[in-house]
Design a protein around this motif. Sequence first.
Motif, PDB file in Angstrom:
ATOM      1  N   UNK A   1      34.381  30.617  38.706  1.00 50.72           N
ATOM      2  CA  UNK A   1      33.434  31.486  38.004  1.00 50.72           C
ATOM      3  C   UNK A   1      32.194  31.773  38.833  1.00 50.72           C
ATOM      4  N   UNK A   2      31.427  32.794  38.401  1.00 51.07           N
ATOM      5  CA  UNK A   2      30.160  33.120  39.051  1.00 51.07           C
ATOM      6  C   UNK A   2      29.113  32.107  38.603  1.00 51.07           C
ATOM      7  N   UNK A   3      27.989  32.017  39.340  1.00 55.65           N
ATOM      8  CA  UNK A   3      26.923  31.098  38.918  1.00 55.65           C
ATOM      9  C   UNK A   3      26.463  31.381  37.487  1.00 55.65           C
TER      10      UNK A   3
ATOM     11  N   UNK B   1      26.119  29.753  31.835  1.00 58.21           N
ATOM     12  CA  UNK B   1      26.179  30.136  30.425  1.00 58.21           C
ATOM     13  C   UNK B   1      27.275  29.367  29.676  1.00 58.21           C
ATOM     14  N   UNK B   2      28.501  29.404  30.206  1.00 60.88           N
ATOM     15  CA  UNK B   2      29.630  28.917  29.413  1.00 60.88           C
ATOM     16  C   UNK B   2      29.789  27.405  29.409  1.00 60.88           C
ATOM     17  N   UNK B   3      29.555  26.774  30.572  1.00 59.14           N
ATOM     18  CA  UNK B   3      29.921  25.352  30.659  1.00 59.14           C
ATOM     19  C   UNK B   3      29.136  24.468  29.677  1.00 59.14           C
TER      20      UNK B   3
ATOM     21  N   UNK C   1      31.580  42.107  34.098  1.00 61.08           N
ATOM     22  CA  UNK C   1      30.996  40.803  34.483  1.00 61.08           C
ATOM     23  C   UNK C   1      31.686  39.635  33.785  1.00 61.08           C
ATOM     24  N   UNK C   2      32.501  39.932  32.778  1.00 59.09           N
ATOM     25  CA  UNK C   2      33.221  38.857  32.089  1.00 59.09           C
ATOM     26  C   UNK C   2      34.520  38.468  32.787  1.00 59.09           C
ATOM     27  N   UNK C   3      34.835  39.155  33.882  1.00 59.56           N
ATOM     28  CA  UNK C   3      36.023  38.763  34.635  1.00 59.56           C
ATOM     29  C   UNK C   3      35.705  37.506  35.439  1.00 59.56           C
ATOM     30  N   UNK C   4      36.656  36.572  35.487  1.00 60.21           N
ATOM     31  CA  UNK C   4      36.479  35.372  36.308  1.00 60.21           C
ATOM     32  C   UNK C   4      37.150  35.615  37.651  1.00 60.21           C
ATOM     33  N   UNK C   5      36.400  35.424  38.729  1.00 58.96           N
ATOM     34  CA  UNK C   5      36.976  35.567  40.071  1.00 58.96           C
ATOM     35  C   UNK C   5      37.266  37.024  40.396  1.00 58.96           C
ATOM     36  N   UNK C   6      38.181  37.205  41.340  1.00 58.34           N
ATOM     37  CA  UNK C   6      38.461  38.558  41.825  1.00 58.34           C
ATOM     38  C   UNK C   6      39.401  39.308  40.889  1.00 58.34           C
TER      39      UNK C   6
END
Lengths: 392, 371
Positions: free
Chosen positions: A105-107, A112-114, A224-229
């Motif tokens: 995931x992005x920073x 936010x999620x963790x 922006x809700x996509x994880x990774x590429x």
Amino acid sequence: MELSLDAKDTAFRDEVREFFSTGVPDSWRDRVRAGLRLSPDELTGYQQRLAARGWGAPTWPVEYGGTGWTPTQLCVFWSEAARADAPHQFHQGLELIGPIIFSYGSPEQKDYYLPRIIQAQDWWCQGYSEPGAGSDLASLRARADRDGDDYVLNGQKTWTSYAHVASQVFLLARTSHEARRQQGISLILAPMDTPGFRINPIATMDEKYHTNELFMDNARVPVANRVGDEGRGWEYGKVLLDRERMVAAANVIFLGQIVRGITDAARRRKIRGRALADDPGFAAKLAQFTVELTTLQAMVLRLLDDMTRGADSGPRGSMVKLRWSQLYQAGTALWVEALGPEAAQFAALDGATLPADMPAALQGALYARVTSIYGGSSEIQHNIIARRALGL
Amino acid sequence: MELTFNSEQIMLADSVGRYGLDKWPAINRHKLLAGEQDGFRERWREMAELGWTLLPIAEDDGGLGGSAVDVMALAEGLGRHLIAVPYVTSCVLVPALIGGVPGGEDLLGALGEGKAFAAAGVLEAEGGGDPAWVTTRAEKVGGAWQLTGIKEHVEDGGCADAFVVSARVEGEAGDAEGIGLFLVDRAALGDGVARFRAVDGHLHARLTLQGTPALALGEPGQALPRIVAALDRAICAHLAEATGSMEAATAATVEYLKTREQFGQRIGSFQALQHRAVDMTVACEEARAITWHATLSLDAAPGSRQRAVSAGKVRVGQSGVYVAQQAVQLHGGVGFCEELIVSHHLRRQMMLDMAMGGQGHHLSRVAQLSV
């Protein structure tokens, strides 16, 4: 499960034992022993209590708010929870999406999620399977079409367990069409209140509401809700191959609880003046079950030993999942046998009363049937082992 | 919690592996076993030179003081290569029975040097695997012990030079008290030794004791806990042997699935056969895991130890016979033939399952210890 512990781990065990000596209501006991999930409210309260103690994410690294425990400590923690008839934590956030977010995931996503997973502010569900994509997940057809800064989601997911409770879903959808079916799939996070999402309950044979269909009709979520590429979502599932041995390990340790359920029922039931537990035929069946369970727990110790040494377990995680589902099915069946014909009294009517372990035991026996189907069916596990271990 | 061999154990396992390939190839096995004592005494001398016979004997008794896991590493190789020698009885069971006990020193020395074989008569026919069921009587006549009774089945007794036998100085069969261990020389038995060959090449015996002179090992009366513990230790070595044999049978089968062709394709491409091979592999992993668990429990309190060892005996018995049966099945007609090694694995697994208390006895022990 018996562990030989050094002084430090013994002190840790005492600390965990102390924690579980309170806060585990009797009303949980039989459902937990039967391998049934507690209600979402109960599990949320349990997760919050663990989080307040700093133990919200036992399998995560410290930098993401986890405990950073060693495999031995994990084993101690789960064993003590099981010993106290406390449940396994709900896994979809902690074990399925959390590790993907902290790995890929992005920073911003991590920040936010963790914490929200650890504090039980979010309940996650998984949008992977589709009506035409079960064991053959790569044939999934749900689409995520790019439109400016959004993806527009269309398609149908199924077996979306706890979608009716969840605040968030992690799902796989096609962002492009590629020659290899595994390519062009992206992993997307979406709030469950996204306009265009609709869920429909699926009734199951255990008469417990777990699962749903999820329809997505022009549902918009930010890119922006996509994880990774984009297009590499399939690969991110690989982190789960390593995590699955932890889930499998924990499941086996908690399966130890069922022996107390069976034994209590067999001591309570009298056949011609003698407790069923003292009947040699029944005692032999129960002993056979405990032999197989002890064997499976020894297999789990080998997984934990691999983790301690940072070694690959190969397909032994699959073996444990396979055997766990078989033994969970065998154990609940034995419990129902111990209850005898009164196990047919599933639902009390007109204010009638049932023994404390009904309907949990029978409901567990019914629920157990799905454990050899979900999470990679037993047949798929066989295929995995044939390929990875035997090169067939 | 360490469940892997250390570097010395890996070296030992490699050494057994090389020796097994070199000296016990499948093709020579029959010749070796047909030669009965001679071929195999030659092999035994070689194994003694490698130090294996000294390994399980305590340092205080002049041995190498190897751990149970060291023995596990060695025994796995015995199973993998179907090395049909009385290692577990002569080098594990008997030393565990007599180690540190006055009267056993000479025999221990001879066993460690590989100059003698010994077997143990500590289970009787009607005991169903329970070593407390001792009907053989010991009487002191003129200051010397004499034994009377029948030991129907003495594992590996067919080539033994000496026997360690349990006999009762007081009480009734089944009593925990009143049991002693005695050393009986092969010569003292005269024609009281009936010998038998088993389907796995091992040589067994029935002992008929009729006032047979014997030497007491320690003060007779309280030997039962030592016997139970020694059997548990020997069972663990058998579990490792079985695991090695299971893995060898599975590997041979997977290899066969990859080469044998029928219907114009490798039979390993058929999912039914793939899944069977996976079930065999899972059974091997179960055996390996429970063997570790049992072996590491050998120094635990007696209740935990017995429960772990019996759980291992039951599960390895079941999975070992299953794996070897499937190895024969998946090889088809050739699997049934003497020429191929797989049926030798099946025969050994069947014998291991029976030895030192069968599944029924050990399942009962689990049930009793779980209450």
